[in-house]
Design an enzyme around this catalytic site. Structure first.
Site, short mmCIF file in Angstrom:
data_model
loop_
_atom_site.label_atom_id
_atom_site.label_comp_id
_atom_site.label_asym_id
_atom_site.label_seq_id
_atom_site.Cartn_x
_atom_site.Cartn_y
_atom_site.Cartn_z
CG ASP A 15 -2.32 -0.62 0.80
OD1 ASP A 15 -2.81 -0.39 -0.15
OD2 ASP A 15 -2.48 -1.44 1.74
CD GLU A 70 -4.24 1.74 -3.04
OE1 GLU A 70 -4.22 0.96 -1.78
OE2 GLU A 70 -4.74 1.09 -3.99
CG HIS A 105 -6.13 0.59 1.96
ND1 HIS A 105 -6.17 0.22 0.51
CD2 HIS A 105 -7.23 0.92 2.06
CE1 HIS A 105 -7.21 0.22 0.08
NE2 HIS A 105 -8.15 0.65 0.93
CE1 TYR A 119 -3.36 -4.33 6.34
CE2 TYR A 119 -2.53 -2.47 4.85
CZ TYR A 119 -3.30 -3.79 5.18
OH TYR A 119 -3.96 -4.30 4.09
CD GLU A 179 -4.80 -1.60 -6.25
OE1 GLU A 179 -5.58 -2.08 -5.38
OE2 GLU A 179 -4.50 -0.37 -6.22
CD GLU A 223 -6.39 -2.60 -2.10
OE1 GLU A 223 -6.37 -2.03 -2.81
OE2 GLU A 223 -5.41 -2.31 -1.08
CG HIS A 258 -8.58 0.31 -5.66
ND1 HIS A 258 -7.46 0.74 -4.50
CD2 HIS A 258 -9.61 1.14 -5.30
CE1 HIS A 258 -8.08 1.22 -3.73
NE2 HIS A 258 -9.43 1.72 -4.14
FE FE2 Z 1 -4.73 -0.52 -0.86
FE FE2 Z 2 -5.60 -0.29 -4.22
#
Ligand code: FE2
Ligand code: FE2
Length: 334
Positions: free
Chosen positions: A65, A96, A99, A103, A165, A199, A202
């Site tokens: 990401d 992104e 994302h 984490y 992706e 994703e 995407h």
């Molecule tokens: Fe992502």
């Molecule tokens: Fe993505």
């Protein structure tokens, strides 16, 4: 040549860009909407091998990401002539970054020792497979630093993006999906499901745009990329196989993860309008339920109530949406 301001009012609501804009907006979420700290008690009961796999799966996802918001999407935006599609890509770039941050929120909830976190990041920076995958993909993105890249380079950068992706993420997604399917780490899995929802759209949109660029290639260029796409797939697959063996052997899941890797390689190729490459792929049904983005709002894992979804109007793109999109475009998109 005069330069044109974007005008969304010239689109119909059924246009591809408008549909993908609306879908992206409906899926908007932020890491702060979720509370992975609720998984800490489960985390503390997991053994050291399970924790190691989980952390390494998530650091791989963080890394991909990071490359996608920092390199891949901005360069694609720069070279996407259709302003509306470029606009949707910009939105995707922001997600992104969301994302990648999510984490860190999970790590912050689970890893209480800062040295342990430093060790994980040091492992990511020194791991040959993770670095190798990033070098290959980012190398293809960086061809787009040229102000006027060839159509072939643009196509191949989009192929690399679709592979990231729709294919490369999934050896990372496997373990959180596997644990959630067994009732573990459900709060963190809600973040993973939100990411998978993103994703999946995407990969479809970049794949559609790649197919448009492909149509503009000469016959000779088409012949060349028809070979290069599979060379790229093979290189990345080799790294995926090594990464999977290195990480998942300690929990005896290598074969299952590789089935999932092959399943998603086929999915990526489908997004590019290409036939499946790996035959007879059999994925664990628990994992397939985990990636079925339509089930997640129906309390499939009895997780509802533990998490919180910001949007009150969440409609996941599912098979029926793809069917409508296919009817609209007159060709297969998945
Ligand atoms: Fe992502
Ligand atoms: Fe993505």
């Amino acid at each position: 040549m005069s330069r044109k301001a974007i005008n969304w009012n010239e689109l119909t609501k059924d246009s591809v860009a408008m549909r993908f804009w609306n879908q992206n907006v409906q899926q908007l979420w932020f890491p702060e909407d979720y509370n992975p700290a609720n998984d800490k008690a489960t985390w503390d009961l997991m053994d050291s091998n399970q924790k190691d796999v989980y952390k390494k799966a998530l650091i791989k996802l963080t890394h991909l990401d990071t490359e996608q918001f920092g390199q891949g999407m901005p360069l694609l935006v720069l070279h996407t002539k259709n302003q509306h599609i470029a606009s949707v890509f910009s939105y995707m770039q922001m997600m992104e970054a969301v994302h990648a941050k999510s984490y860190s929120n999970i790590f912050q909830s689970l890893i209480t020792d800062s040295q342990e976190e430093r060790d994980l990041y040091a492992w990511q920076e020194s791991n040959q497979n993770l670095q190798g995958i990033a070098e290959i993909v980012v190398g293809m993105y960086h061809k787009l630093f040229d102000p006027k890249p060839s159509k072939k380079d643009l196509y191949l950068a989009m192929v690399a993006s679709v592979f990231l992706e729709s294919f490369l993420f999934y050896s990372g997604f496997f373990y959180p999906l596997y644990l959630a399917g067994n009732g573990k780490m459900i709060n963190s899995a809600e973040i993973i499901w939100a990411i998978i929802r993103d994703e999946s759209i995407h990969g479809v949109l970049v794949g559609l745009e790649a197919q448009n660029v492909y149509e503009e290639l000469t016959y000779k260029e088409k012949q060349e990329v028809d070979v290069e796409v599979y060379e790229l797939l093979n290189e990345l697959y080799t790294h995926e196989a090594e990464f999977t063996k290195e990480v998942y052997e300690q929990v005896s899941l290598v074969d299952e993860v590789m089935e999932f890797v092959r399943y998603n390689a086929n999915k990526a190729l489908s997004n590019l309008g290409r036939p499946v490459f790996f035959e007879n792929v059999k994925v664990n049904p628990i994992i397939l339920n985990g990636i079925d983005t339509e089930t997640k709002n129906h309390d499939f894992f009895s997780a509802k109530g533990n998490g919180y979804i910001r949007s009150t109007n969440l409609v996941s793109i599912g098979d029926s949406d793809f069917a409508r999109l296919e009817a609209l475009l007159g060709r297969s998109v998945v």
